[in-house]
Each structure stands twice: as structure tokens, then as C-alpha cells.
Design an enzyme around this catalytic site. Sequence first.
Site, PDB file in Angstrom:
ATOM      1  N   SER A 153      71.424  83.720 -10.987  1.00 45.18           N
ATOM      2  CA  SER A 153      71.571  83.177 -12.337  1.00 45.18           C
ATOM      3  C   SER A 153      71.111  81.729 -12.308  1.00 45.18           C
ATOM      4  O   SER A 153      71.013  81.112 -11.236  1.00 45.18           O
ATOM      5  CB  SER A 153      73.030  83.263 -12.803  1.00 45.18           C
ATOM      6  OG  SER A 153      73.448  84.610 -12.903  1.00 45.18           O
TER       7      SER A 153
ATOM      8  N   HIS B  69      68.312  84.776 -22.882  1.00 50.67           N
ATOM      9  CA  HIS B  69      69.756  84.677 -22.610  1.00 50.67           C
ATOM     10  C   HIS B  69      70.146  85.420 -21.352  1.00 50.67           C
ATOM     11  O   HIS B  69      71.327  85.476 -21.000  1.00 50.67           O
ATOM     12  CB  HIS B  69      70.557  85.205 -23.795  1.00 50.67           C
ATOM     13  CG  HIS B  69      70.709  86.699 -23.866  1.00 50.67           C
ATOM     14  ND1 HIS B  69      69.653  87.563 -23.725  1.00 50.67           N
ATOM     15  CD2 HIS B  69      71.806  87.485 -24.079  1.00 50.67           C
ATOM     16  CE1 HIS B  69      70.083  88.809 -23.848  1.00 50.67           C
ATOM     17  NE2 HIS B  69      71.385  88.795 -24.053  1.00 50.67           N
TER      18      HIS B  69
END
Length: 407
Positions: free
Chosen positions: A319, A336
Site C-alpha cells: 500500500s 483509491h
Amino acid sequence: MEQKYEHIDVKDGAPIKSWTRGVPVDDKAKDQMSRAAKMPFIFKHVAAMPDVHVGIGATVGSVIPTKGAVIPAAVGVDIGCGMMAARTSLMASDLPDNLAGIRSAIEAAVPHGRSNGRGRRDKGSWGDPPASVIDAWASLKARFEALCAKYPRLSNTNNVMHLGTLGTGNHFVEVCLDTEQRVWVMLHSGSRGVGNAIGRFFIELAKKDMRTWHINLPDEDLAYFPEGTEHFDDYVEAVEWAQDFAALNRRVMMTHALDALRSQIAKPFDAECEAVNCHHNYVTRENHFGENVLVTRKGAVRAAKGTLGIIPGSMGAKSFIVRGLGNAESFESCSHGAGRVMSRTQAKKLVTLDEHIADTAGVECRKDEGVIDETPRAYKPIEKVMAAQSDLVEIVHTLKQVVCVKG
């Protein structure tokens, strides 16, 4: 910097600018974006992020700027869904060798998942909300009561009982390490049951208005409220409240997750080093190309110049904490997350439990049939997603989860 988007002309509509080079895009997603681009109030163009995939009403991973109208289904029913991350002063060496205790402590501190049954409480909500939740709810209560006075059906929802809870699906709480071996806590959730109820109610209300006014649409889910009407104002008020609920939901969960971590680690630590709290399903008023417009981001994050955001991978992937580059053509937005390449049903059919276990090696997480729909193979490769939007954001921190709590 060289622009990385593809320009797509749409017959009888606004163009689409798509940051999807090197990333698979489903033809159904392209068709869905094209239908949205045909709405008469689209401002300039629709922007597609590299994680774009089919959604309800509008594609997930799209930015839809409008003038004079708002499309409730483009915002969706997980209003204000987004991410929060906090960097702690802990290092990887401060964590225990066995992380099962940390996972169990977080699962005990944050209600998650969902169960239904007559006379039984949903395990994903509070039975008796703790004082911290009651205190937090006080900041939202008066505005909610005003909404319910106008639309009484919204009162019969999971509101305070869902504040500080995770939910199901792709929502998660993770403990991560960055490249310097610093410990982060990161989580993903939104406005829970009450936001879902608000979204569904106003989507149906918009459809009813379209039928009343005999307005034909390329897709019924593109029903809209024109600015200046009572329902437009009520929807904007309701959605802003749900977005505030979502941001507060993440803050309450983060507090409880950090408390859970402290219960498992004797060493005192600080968690105020760096925190980010950003929506990725929402609508807001912004100025672009010199004009004031409504920007709906459905599965997209604000990436204004210097603004920090979070782009998570899947259960077994990296991430990223990112800083926006303020690209005007994307309406200062970025993806996103990784975005799905398989539907939940497809993932359950195509991915074996052994493959899921292999793909989540080294992560303390659920490794059972119930999370196959969230398995890493159901998502696009996050590295390719990041490469496709290198003109939208710069990477500040790269994180890899070591604990993942799913509903």
C-alpha cells in the site's frame, strides 16, 4: 511531465480521460463511463483512474464533475468510504514474533463482519456502545435528528450502533511496516449502515423525480437532482453529514485499534507521528479550470498539490502513502486502490483456498473460504496501477501489511 492519460471521444457526450495505460479495463466499465459522460451537465470531461471497474450507476474509479446537478448513485451507498493511516513510533523489532495476539485484540476492540438472525444482535454493531462512541456521536446527533425530522425513515437505521465499526467486504484494519521498518496502523471503512440507508433512499428519490418529470436517461441509475430543487439541497446536506460520520467512524476505530495494539505491546509508543484521513466515495464543491463545480469521486482520492492520500493494495500487496501532484486534467484526483479484476462471485469460483493462503503468506489474517472474494488475485496489480498514475501522485511511503483484520 508527459501526460499519461488516454483521450476517449464519446458520441453525444463529454470525452473521457483515462489513466489506464498498462492496466486491464473491462469493456463494461468503458460502456458505463460513456453513459455517464452523456449526461448534459458533465463539466469538461470524465476522468477514469487506473483502478476503474464496473459499479452501480457509475464506474468505481471515476471522477465525475458536474455543473447544476448531482447523481446520487455516482456517489453510491458507501458514502464517505475512505482510508486512515497513522505512523507509530514503534519499529518492527518491537512487535512480537507471533502476531496472532495483536490480530485478536484488534478484532475484539473493533466490531467487524455481519450476522443476521431474529432477536440476535448483528456482531458488526455495538450491543452497548462504549463511552467513547457515545461522546463522539454527540457531535453528529443534532444534524442527524434534523435530517430524520424531514425523512423519518432514516431514523430506523444503524447509526450510533455502527459508529466505530468496520463492516464487511473490502473494509479492513491493518498493521503495516514501511521500508524503514516503522509500524503503521491503517484502516478502511465508511458511513456504515446509516450511510447506506441515506444513499439508497436518495437514489430511489432521484429515480422517482425522473419519472415524475418524464426525463429519459441512458441508465436509470444516473437519475439526478437539479441544483435549486429541494431534493438537491436535502441530498447535499445528508451526504455531507454521512461523510462527516465516515471520517469520525475512522477516527474512533483508529483510537480503539491503537488501544488494542498497546494492550499487546508493553513498550509505550506515540501514534501522532503522521496521520491521514481521506474519503474516496464522496461529492464536494471545488474550483477547476476557473469554475466552481461539484466533483463526485467514486473510488477516487483528492490529489491536490501537496495533499496526502492513501492507495491500498489487496490483502497480500503493498500500500502507498502518496502526495498529490495537483494534475488539473484528473480534477486533482488519483486512484483509491488496486481495483478489482474479478467480481466477488468470480473470485469464489476461480481462486482456490490454497492459492489464497499462498498469496497471503507472511500476513496474519483470515485464511478461510469466507474471504476468497477479497483474495489478492481478485485485484489488479498495484504496481501497474501506480505506474499508470505517476503524473497524478508521488509515493511518500510504501507499506506492507503484517496483520490484516477483515469483516
